[in-house]
Write a protein that holds these residues in place. Structure first.
Motif, PDB file in Angstrom:
ATOM      1  N   UNK A 167       0.858  -1.194   0.000  1.00 46.06           N
ATOM      2  CA  UNK A 167       0.000   0.000   0.000  1.00 46.06           C
ATOM      3  C   UNK A 167       0.882   1.228   0.000  1.00 46.06           C
ATOM      4  N   UNK A 168       0.730   2.060  -1.040  1.00 44.30           N
ATOM      5  CA  UNK A 168       1.438   3.335  -1.102  1.00 44.30           C
ATOM      6  C   UNK A 168       0.451   4.444  -0.778  1.00 44.30           C
ATOM      7  N   UNK A 169       0.524   5.050   0.414  1.00 43.04           N
ATOM      8  CA  UNK A 169      -0.451   6.078   0.784  1.00 43.04           C
ATOM      9  C   UNK A 169      -0.461   7.282  -0.158  1.00 43.04           C
ATOM     10  N   UNK A 170       0.696   7.678  -0.670  1.00 42.70           N
ATOM     11  CA  UNK A 170       0.766   8.883  -1.501  1.00 42.70           C
ATOM     12  C   UNK A 170       0.092   8.705  -2.851  1.00 42.70           C
ATOM     13  N   UNK A 220      -1.349   9.607   9.324  1.00 49.39           N
ATOM     14  CA  UNK A 220      -0.301  10.627   9.283  1.00 49.39           C
ATOM     15  C   UNK A 220      -0.381  11.531   8.046  1.00 49.39           C
ATOM     16  N   UNK A 221      -1.343  11.259   7.155  1.00 44.68           N
ATOM     17  CA  UNK A 221      -1.508  12.046   5.928  1.00 44.68           C
ATOM     18  C   UNK A 221      -2.850  12.780   5.949  1.00 44.68           C
ATOM     19  N   UNK A 222      -3.181  13.320   7.079  1.00 45.88           N
ATOM     20  CA  UNK A 222      -4.496  13.942   7.269  1.00 45.88           C
ATOM     21  C   UNK A 222      -4.798  14.967   6.178  1.00 45.88           C
ATOM     22  N   UNK A 223      -5.964  14.838   5.550  1.00 47.05           N
ATOM     23  CA  UNK A 223      -6.409  15.767   4.520  1.00 47.05           C
ATOM     24  C   UNK A 223      -5.731  15.604   3.175  1.00 47.05           C
ATOM     25  N   UNK A 224      -4.927  14.545   3.025  1.00 49.65           N
ATOM     26  CA  UNK A 224      -4.135  14.426   1.795  1.00 49.65           C
ATOM     27  C   UNK A 224      -5.001  14.234   0.554  1.00 49.65           C
ATOM     28  N   UNK A 225      -6.053  13.428   0.649  1.00 49.16           N
ATOM     29  CA  UNK A 225      -6.807  13.123  -0.570  1.00 49.16           C
ATOM     30  C   UNK A 225      -7.752  14.245  -0.995  1.00 49.16           C
ATOM     31  N   UNK A 226      -7.728  15.359  -0.295  1.00 49.63           N
ATOM     32  CA  UNK A 226      -8.442  16.553  -0.763  1.00 49.63           C
ATOM     33  C   UNK A 226      -7.474  17.717  -0.983  1.00 49.63           C
ATOM     34  N   UNK A 227      -6.179  17.428  -0.982  1.00 52.96           N
ATOM     35  CA  UNK A 227      -5.176  18.467  -1.251  1.00 52.96           C
ATOM     36  C   UNK A 227      -5.233  18.881  -2.720  1.00 52.96           C
ATOM     37  N   UNK A 264      -8.145  10.917   4.902  1.00 56.88           N
ATOM     38  CA  UNK A 264      -8.995  12.095   5.122  1.00 56.88           C
ATOM     39  C   UNK A 264      -8.836  12.621   6.542  1.00 56.88           C
ATOM     40  N   UNK A 265      -9.500  12.019   7.494  1.00 58.44           N
ATOM     41  CA  UNK A 265      -9.486  12.469   8.886  1.00 58.44           C
ATOM     42  C   UNK A 265      -8.213  12.031   9.602  1.00 58.44           C
ATOM     43  N   UNK A 266      -7.950  12.659  10.746  1.00 56.49           N
ATOM     44  CA  UNK A 266      -6.814  12.272  11.562  1.00 56.49           C
ATOM     45  C   UNK A 266      -6.926  10.863  12.111  1.00 56.49           C
ATOM     46  N   UNK A 267      -8.157  10.366  12.265  1.00 53.75           N
ATOM     47  CA  UNK A 267      -8.413   8.977  12.633  1.00 53.75           C
ATOM     48  C   UNK A 267      -9.015   8.292  11.419  1.00 53.75           C
ATOM     49  N   UNK A 268      -8.424   7.199  11.002  1.00 51.57           N
ATOM     50  CA  UNK A 268      -8.857   6.529   9.777  1.00 51.57           C
ATOM     51  C   UNK A 268     -10.344   6.201   9.822  1.00 51.57           C
ATOM     52  N   UNK A 269     -10.828   5.724  10.949  1.00 53.05           N
ATOM     53  CA  UNK A 269     -12.225   5.311  11.062  1.00 53.05           C
ATOM     54  C   UNK A 269     -13.199   6.463  10.865  1.00 53.05           C
ATOM     55  N   UNK A 270     -12.732   7.701  11.025  1.00 50.82           N
ATOM     56  CA  UNK A 270     -13.599   8.876  10.910  1.00 50.82           C
ATOM     57  C   UNK A 270     -13.596   9.469   9.505  1.00 50.82           C
TER      58      UNK A 270
END
Length: 320
Positions: free
Chosen positions: A113-116, A209-216, A274-280
């Motif tokens: 899994x590549x988060x970026x 650790x990538x909070x908000x990345x997919x809406x950057x 998205x959120x700081x907690x994955x589940x959220x």
């Protein structure tokens, strides 16, 4: 403006430093003379050094009914091979480790899994050079993880499953069908299934650790072209071969049958980025890809910029 100028300077310095001479002391066994890379500046440091993101091997598993740490909407990568008990690899762990070397039904696999790039792909670890074990180089190319094998120290592009530097350059791993879905969806279908247990590392599992990345507005450490057709760089697309279907089209339709595959979408999976907690994280839904005989098809749910970077001549399935 001062901060922007500093960032541009740092990126330029990173590009200039991207030469094999700078890496030989850390990678003494890598054959940099053998490569498919024509522009070394495409490879950048993502920050962590070699193995700074620790890949996992031979993880432990729990029965789905016994798992208590994972929340229902959290994403997992599901691997089902032959008659082996289905396995779930939670993104709450993979977001910190990126690679799991495992064996399922006698098949040695690398669950990656590549988060970026939001790229989740499962590979068969068997090659002509033998069975390989993979780690994380700490390098990125087009913002995608560069893996390495511990047997030859060749470098591999995760999105392609292909060796791009070293002895095994040109070798391509077999991609196995796997998919991302919510933990609730996995255990509803597989109440006796297995789920990877929490690794013995000091990480804040469950956090993003990538909070908000997919809406950057822009991907991290990516300087390539934007996707065509006005598609946002961080729009998720379902890639099957060299074709890409925008997730927005699939979520609107629910199910699409085209180009020999049926792609279905169902709500219930949280975005891991998205959120700081994955589940959220907001609900992005889950995808399943099958062929005309109902068999699962290998695919990837990646960001549009990464598809365009690695498949510049790929076909965009826009339904127009």
């Amino acid at each position: 403006m001062r901060i922007l100028a500093l960032l541009l300077t740092l990126l330029a310095a990173t590009a200039l430093a991207a030469q094999p001479e700078q890496w030989r002391s850390e990678w003494p066994e890598t054959d940099f003379a053998k490569t498919s890379i024509t522009n070394w500046s495409e490879i950048r440091s993502g920050g962590p050094p070699r193995d700074g993101i620790p890949a996992l091997s031979d993880p432990k598993f729990l029965r789905a009914a016994d798992a208590r740490r994972i929340e229902g909407r959290e994403p997992v990568i599901t691997v089902e091979i032959g008659e082996a008990t289905p396995r779930a690899y939670p993104i709450r762990y993979l977001i910190w480790h990126e690679i799991v070397n495992d064996t399922v039904g006698g098949v040695p696999v690398a669950v990656t899994y590549c988060p970026l790039c939001n790229s989740a792909i499962t590979f068969d670890r068997r090659t002509r050079a033998g069975e390989l074990t993979f780690g994380v180089t700490g390098k990125l190319r087009h913002s995608d993880m560069v893996m390495f094998d511990r047997q030859t120290e060749s470098w591999w592009q995760q999105a392609l499953g292909q060796a791009v530097v070293g002895k095994l350059t040109g070798t391509t791993l077999k991609t196995l069908p796997s998919w991302m879905e919510s933990w609730d969806q996995f255990r509803a279908r597989n109440p006796q299934g297995l789920v990877m247990a929490e690794p013995p590392h000091n990480r804040n599992y469950g956090s993003n650790p990538y909070r908000g990345y997919d809406t950057a507005r822009r991907p991290f450490l990516y300087s390539g072209e934007d996707p065509p057709h006005g598609i946002s760089p961080l729009m998720r697309v379902v890639r099957v071969g060299d074709r890409a279907w925008p997730l927005s089209r699939l979520s609107d339709a629910g199910e699409i049958t085209e180009a020999g595959v049926t792609i279905s979408w169902a709500p219930g999976q949280a975005s891991a980025l998205d959120s700081g907690r994955i589940a959220k994280g907001r609900d992005i839904g889950s995808i399943r890809v099958r062929d005309g005989r109902g068999r699962d098809v290998a695919h990837d749910l990646m960001f549009a910029f990464a598809f365009h970077a690695f498949w510049p001549d790929g076909r965009w399935m826009l339904g127009r």
